[in-house]
Design a protein around this motif. Structure first.
Motif, PDB file in Angstrom:
ATOM      1  N   TRP A 111      43.706  73.450  52.478  1.00 33.19           N
ATOM      2  CA  TRP A 111      44.289  74.526  51.681  1.00 33.19           C
ATOM      3  C   TRP A 111      43.544  74.663  50.358  1.00 33.19           C
ATOM      4  O   TRP A 111      43.138  73.673  49.755  1.00 33.19           O
ATOM      5  CB  TRP A 111      45.764  74.239  51.419  1.00 33.19           C
ATOM      6  N   SER A 112      43.364  75.883  49.898  1.00 29.70           N
ATOM      7  CA  SER A 112      42.719  76.123  48.610  1.00 29.70           C
ATOM      8  C   SER A 112      43.431  77.266  47.896  1.00 29.70           C
ATOM      9  O   SER A 112      44.254  77.980  48.482  1.00 29.70           O
ATOM     10  CB  SER A 112      41.231  76.453  48.790  1.00 29.70           C
ATOM     11  N   ASP A 113      43.109  77.458  46.631  1.00 31.27           N
ATOM     12  CA  ASP A 113      43.820  78.427  45.800  1.00 31.27           C
ATOM     13  C   ASP A 113      43.553  79.878  46.186  1.00 31.27           C
ATOM     14  O   ASP A 113      44.206  80.784  45.652  1.00 31.27           O
ATOM     15  CB  ASP A 113      43.456  78.221  44.317  1.00 31.27           C
ATOM     16  N   ASP A 114      42.610  80.125  47.082  1.00 33.40           N
ATOM     17  CA  ASP A 114      42.360  81.519  47.496  1.00 33.40           C
ATOM     18  C   ASP A 114      42.961  81.841  48.866  1.00 33.40           C
ATOM     19  O   ASP A 114      42.723  82.918  49.420  1.00 33.40           O
ATOM     20  CB  ASP A 114      40.854  81.817  47.506  1.00 33.40           C
ATOM     21  N   MET A 115      43.783  80.929  49.409  1.00 29.74           N
ATOM     22  CA  MET A 115      44.343  81.141  50.736  1.00 29.74           C
ATOM     23  C   MET A 115      45.587  82.030  50.697  1.00 29.74           C
ATOM     24  O   MET A 115      46.389  81.978  49.766  1.00 29.74           O
ATOM     25  CB  MET A 115      44.709  79.799  51.383  1.00 29.74           C
ATOM     26  N   VAL A 116      45.731  82.863  51.742  1.00 30.87           N
ATOM     27  CA  VAL A 116      46.920  83.678  51.958  1.00 30.87           C
ATOM     28  C   VAL A 116      47.418  83.390  53.377  1.00 30.87           C
ATOM     29  O   VAL A 116      46.621  83.351  54.320  1.00 30.87           O
ATOM     30  CB  VAL A 116      46.625  85.177  51.800  1.00 30.87           C
ATOM     31  N   ALA A 117      48.723  83.194  53.521  1.00 31.39           N
ATOM     32  CA  ALA A 117      49.315  82.895  54.825  1.00 31.39           C
ATOM     33  C   ALA A 117      50.126  84.082  55.327  1.00 31.39           C
ATOM     34  O   ALA A 117      50.856  84.723  54.566  1.00 31.39           O
ATOM     35  CB  ALA A 117      50.201  81.659  54.731  1.00 31.39           C
ATOM     36  N   PHE A 118      49.984  84.375  56.610  1.00 28.56           N
ATOM     37  CA  PHE A 118      50.740  85.438  57.276  1.00 28.56           C
ATOM     38  C   PHE A 118      51.627  84.818  58.347  1.00 28.56           C
ATOM     39  O   PHE A 118      51.204  83.896  59.057  1.00 28.56           O
ATOM     40  CB  PHE A 118      49.795  86.431  57.953  1.00 28.56           C
ATOM     41  N   ALA A 119      52.846  85.340  58.477  1.00 32.21           N
ATOM     42  CA  ALA A 119      53.744  84.963  59.565  1.00 32.21           C
ATOM     43  C   ALA A 119      54.004  86.191  60.423  1.00 32.21           C
ATOM     44  O   ALA A 119      54.290  87.278  59.904  1.00 32.21           O
ATOM     45  CB  ALA A 119      55.053  84.413  59.010  1.00 32.21           C
ATOM     46  N   LEU A 120      53.881  86.036  61.732  1.00 35.55           N
ATOM     47  CA  LEU A 120      54.064  87.127  62.686  1.00 35.55           C
ATOM     48  C   LEU A 120      55.125  86.708  63.695  1.00 35.55           C
ATOM     49  O   LEU A 120      55.110  85.582  64.189  1.00 35.55           O
ATOM     50  CB  LEU A 120      52.750  87.427  63.420  1.00 35.55           C
ATOM     51  N   GLY A 121      56.035  87.618  64.019  1.00 38.59           N
ATOM     52  CA  GLY A 121      57.120  87.291  64.927  1.00 38.59           C
ATOM     53  C   GLY A 121      56.643  86.772  66.272  1.00 38.59           C
ATOM     54  O   GLY A 121      55.536  87.074  66.730  1.00 38.59           O
ATOM     55  N   TRP A 228      54.512  90.222  77.852  1.00 41.71           N
ATOM     56  CA  TRP A 228      54.798  90.708  76.506  1.00 41.71           C
ATOM     57  C   TRP A 228      53.555  90.589  75.627  1.00 41.71           C
ATOM     58  O   TRP A 228      52.740  89.664  75.810  1.00 41.71           O
ATOM     59  CB  TRP A 228      55.896  89.868  75.866  1.00 41.71           C
ATOM     60  N   ALA A 229      53.403  91.489  74.670  1.00 39.55           N
ATOM     61  CA  ALA A 229      52.376  91.308  73.638  1.00 39.55           C
ATOM     62  C   ALA A 229      52.605  89.973  72.957  1.00 39.55           C
ATOM     63  O   ALA A 229      53.749  89.539  72.781  1.00 39.55           O
ATOM     64  CB  ALA A 229      52.450  92.456  72.628  1.00 39.55           C
ATOM     65  N   CYS A 230      51.535  89.309  72.570  1.00 37.98           N
ATOM     66  CA  CYS A 230      51.633  87.922  72.095  1.00 37.98           C
ATOM     67  C   CYS A 230      50.961  87.747  70.744  1.00 37.98           C
ATOM     68  O   CYS A 230      49.904  88.323  70.479  1.00 37.98           O
ATOM     69  CB  CYS A 230      50.992  86.996  73.130  1.00 37.98           C
ATOM     70  N   GLY A 231      51.567  86.906  69.912  1.00 40.36           N
ATOM     71  CA  GLY A 231      51.049  86.636  68.577  1.00 40.36           C
ATOM     72  C   GLY A 231      49.838  85.731  68.535  1.00 40.36           C
ATOM     73  O   GLY A 231      49.376  85.380  67.434  1.00 40.36           O
ATOM     74  N   VAL A 232      49.293  85.373  69.690  1.00 38.41           N
ATOM     75  CA  VAL A 232      47.999  84.683  69.709  1.00 38.41           C
ATOM     76  C   VAL A 232      46.868  85.703  69.599  1.00 38.41           C
ATOM     77  O   VAL A 232      45.717  85.346  69.348  1.00 38.41           O
ATOM     78  CB  VAL A 232      47.863  83.812  70.975  1.00 38.41           C
ATOM     79  N   THR A 233      47.199  86.985  69.730  1.00 33.99           N
ATOM     80  CA  THR A 233      46.197  88.046  69.593  1.00 33.99           C
ATOM     81  C   THR A 233      45.358  87.901  68.321  1.00 33.99           C
ATOM     82  O   THR A 233      44.123  88.075  68.370  1.00 33.99           O
ATOM     83  CB  THR A 233      46.875  89.425  69.629  1.00 33.99           C
TER      84      THR A 233
END
Length: 282
Positions: A111-121, A228-233
């Motif tokens: 992890w570093s100070d320029d990281m952004v995290a996304f959460a997807l259903g 189903w569409a999948c969040g591994v996309t």
């Protein structure tokens, strides 16, 4: 001592994340965290984040965006009271220059100070509703990870992100397919209704017995493969984008949030007076 899957079946979200954060559980999360939204995770340098957000906006079925962290802040404050995205996923896949590099249980060192995290259903969310309706799911009953496949369905590109959609498969009794479609449609943050039912070849899947991720699952007589569409996309899109560093969940190993599974938009329950005071004191 490691915690088993069966020991966590009835654990609340706080207990579940504590077991994961403490290194006591590193398995899949299908069937866990009942009543709450599970999420796929994608973490990348901030300079790529806006293009990735556009990619999610243009592809809402495989990429239903449920949360975004602030730059450099590993807390996912809109998804739970105490979520640290560096430690609270059972296993992470690490990609370097678009290539899968390794799996880790903790990404604090990356992890570093320029990281952004996304959460997807995640579709694990609506599985609870299917089970309540009496529809058996083979991978949960057999403690395996749902099979996932690269399809021939193209996503809509954004910046460097593109690629074909990943789909998850569940074998459903023929007379229950419509019911399953109607139930899962009520969960737009968990990919919603299926995108295909029937012949896998119609969406580019050559061998249903050989998933690209997860574990094989049988399609027994009288059952139909439903996709189903999948969040591994996004992991396929990350490969195409060749980011210098990107971290995702390991397929099947999700972030369990404090968001109600039937929420149409992510909304945390109200704080108690004690919790409110605690927040003010920080």
């Amino acid at each position: 001592m490691p915690t088993t899957y069966d020991q966590l079946r009835n654990a609340d979200t706080t207990q579940l994340r504590a077991a994961i954060r403490g290194g006591d559980y590193a398995g899949h999360t299908a069937g866990l965290g009942r009543g709450f939204l599970q999420a796929n995770v994608v973490i990348m340098p901030e300079r790529f984040a806006l293009d990735f957000m556009r990619y999610c906006q243009r592809n809402p079925r495989p990429c239903p965006l449920t949360g975004v962290s602030d730059k450099g802040d590993p807390r996912m404050t809109t998804l739970g009271r105490d979520i640290d995205i560096r430690t609270d996923v059972p296993a992470y896949n690490i990609y370097r220059d678009g290539q899968f590099s390794e799996t880790r249980r903790d990404i604090s060192a990356l992890w570093s100070d320029d990281m952004v995290a996304f959460a997807l259903g995640c579709s694990f969310t609506f599985e609870h509703a299917l089970q309540r309706a009496g529809i058996a799911l083979w991978h949960i009953d057999n403690n395996t990870t749902v099979p996932m496949f690269r399809s021939s369905l193209e996503t809509v590109a954004a910046g460097p992100f593109s690629g074909r959609m990943v789909v998850s498969m569940r074998a459903i009794p023929e007379n229950q397919v419509k019911r399953v479609r109607d139930i899962s449609r009520r969960y737009p943050l968990a990919h919603g209704a299926p995108i295909h039912a029937g012949d896998p070849a119609e969406i580019g899947i050559r061998d249903i017995a050989r998933p690209d991720w997860g574990d094989p699952a049988p399609v027994e007589p009288g059952h139909v493969p439903v996709f189903w569409a999948c969040g591994v996309t996004p992991q396929v899109a990350v490969e195409q984008a060749r980011l210098p560093l990107c971290m995702t969940h390991k397929p099947g190993h999700m972030l369990v949030t404090d968001i109600a599974e039937d929420a149409e938009v992510p909304v945390l329950p109200p704080l108690t007076n004690t919790e409110t005071n605690r927040e003010i004191m920080r």
